[in-house]
Write a protein that holds these residues in place. Structure first.
Motif, PDB file in Angstrom:
ATOM      1  N   GLU A  57       8.572  59.840  42.332  1.00 47.77           N
ATOM      2  CA  GLU A  57       8.046  58.658  43.034  1.00 47.77           C
ATOM      3  C   GLU A  57       7.791  57.519  42.043  1.00 47.77           C
ATOM      4  O   GLU A  57       7.214  57.735  40.970  1.00 47.77           O
ATOM      5  CB  GLU A  57       6.727  59.000  43.745  1.00 47.77           C
TER       6      GLU A  57
ATOM      7  N   PHE B 238      10.832  58.796  46.392  1.00 48.78           N
ATOM      8  CA  PHE B 238       9.801  58.030  47.121  1.00 48.78           C
ATOM      9  C   PHE B 238       9.514  56.727  46.384  1.00 48.78           C
ATOM     10  O   PHE B 238       9.500  56.688  45.152  1.00 48.78           O
ATOM     11  CB  PHE B 238       8.490  58.824  47.214  1.00 48.78           C
TER      12      PHE B 238
ATOM     13  N   ASP C  41      11.087  58.042  51.659  1.00 51.29           N
ATOM     14  CA  ASP C  41      10.009  57.281  52.281  1.00 51.29           C
ATOM     15  C   ASP C  41       9.683  56.055  51.436  1.00 51.29           C
ATOM     16  O   ASP C  41       9.700  56.138  50.206  1.00 51.29           O
ATOM     17  CB  ASP C  41       8.751  58.167  52.373  1.00 51.29           C
TER      18      ASP C  41
END
Ligand code: SF4
Length: 309
Positions: free
Chosen positions: A131, A162, A194
């Motif tokens: 992420e 992410f 996401d």
């Protein structure tokens, strides 16, 4: 932005004050000056964004969350195994007087000097990072083309799954975020698992009609979360926090973090004790559903990260 106030002198003449010069940057966008004027000097905008003589105290830490121990490449902080904080800009939609990075941002610390090749080389060999968290400054102050460039580069690293943006712009300068900017980011929804937008807000009175319009547009494209800081004389009471979290829920924003204030030099007048914070949080737990309660956390000054309080 052009009409904003950018120095203590300008603040003094605009509001008829007599503040000492601040060692820190000043920026208050023009629409916020109007809000301050409307609410008065005891209002929540004045308290958060007008400079104060109390900033010139030497109390507190220049690096209150240990960023400098954890930065691994220019503009890159790697504190937790699976995620890295990327700080591509020092520009903000307003300069918050309580900011925990105020000493680094004012001095343009080398943490913020750009060298994107080094960022990519670090990330390429650290495949445990899944992420990227865009922080700053405020990443939503970047241009659409710059955001596109960064997202394209990160999308070439298959282990990055992410993306998260931490931003105050939807609240403090909502009209700055144009449709093109949102669409550029949205195009990457197919590439990443996401894309989350964490909106920085401390008080329900910050939610103006313009902010709500901007939140609606963002919410149609991304998952929205919030982070707030508990601040002395701004929101350190159950009623204001309850009103804020209920309103965020109504806007489809999930309250995520409530930060205990960091002991930042120049911002100690916002500080309150952990005991006081815990008491407020304990009472808040009785007033709103558990799933609406953000995590109450403290960032350790030794750089080891967040701890639940
Ligand atoms: S927007 Fe964020 S980084 Fe910028 S001054 Fe405010 S708290 Fe600090």
């Amino acid at each position: 932005m052009r009409k904003g106030l950018r120095s203590t002198n300008e603040v003094n003449s605009h509001f008829g004050l007599n503040l000492e010069p601040s060692s820190y940057e000043v920026f208050i966008p023009s629409h916020m000056n109007e809000l301050i004027q409307k609410e008065g000097l005891e209002g929540i905008h004045a308290k958060q964004f007008l400079p104060s003589n109390l900033e010139n105290s030497d109390d507190g830490l220049e690096d209150p969350i240990g960023d400098q121990q954890k930065y691994v490449a220019p503009q890159l902080i790697h504190r937790y195994d699976n995620r890295a904080l990327f700080t591509p800009t020092t520009i903000c939609p307003v300069i918050c007087r309580y900011c925990f990075r105020k000493n680094e941002l004012s001095s343009k610390h080398e943490i913020f000097k750009a060298d994107f090749e080094k960022v990519i080389s670090y990330l390429s060999v650290h495949t445990e990072i899944n992420e990227i968290i865009f922080s700053g400054g405020d990443p939503f102050m970047l241009s659409a083309s710059k955001i596109k460039f960064y997202l394209e580069e990160f999308s070439k690293l298959s282990h990055i799954q992410f993306i998260r943006f931490h931003t105050r712009t939807p609240i403090s300068l909502p009209k700055y975020i144009c449709d093109e900017f949102i669409e550029v980011i949205h195009k990457f929804n197919n590439r990443f698992n996401d894309i989350n937008v964490v909106i920085h807000i401390n008080h329900i009175q910050e939610i103006t009609t313009d902010a709500m319009d901007c939140i609606k547009k963002l919410g149609a494209r991304f998952s929205l979360l919030s982070q707030s800081v508990l601040l002395k004389d701004v929101n350190n009471n159950v009623r204001d926090l309850k009103d804020l979290f209920l309103k965020l829920h109504a806007l489809n924003i999930r309250p995520y973090y409530l930060h205990h204030p960091d002991q930042a030099k120049g911002a100690m007048h916002f500080y309150l004790s952990i005991e006081e914070g815990r008491e407020i949080y304990r009472k808040l737990r009785r007033e709103i559903p558990g799933w609406l309660l953000p995590q109450y956390i403290l960032d350790s000054p030794d750089g080891s990260g967040k701890k639940n309080l």
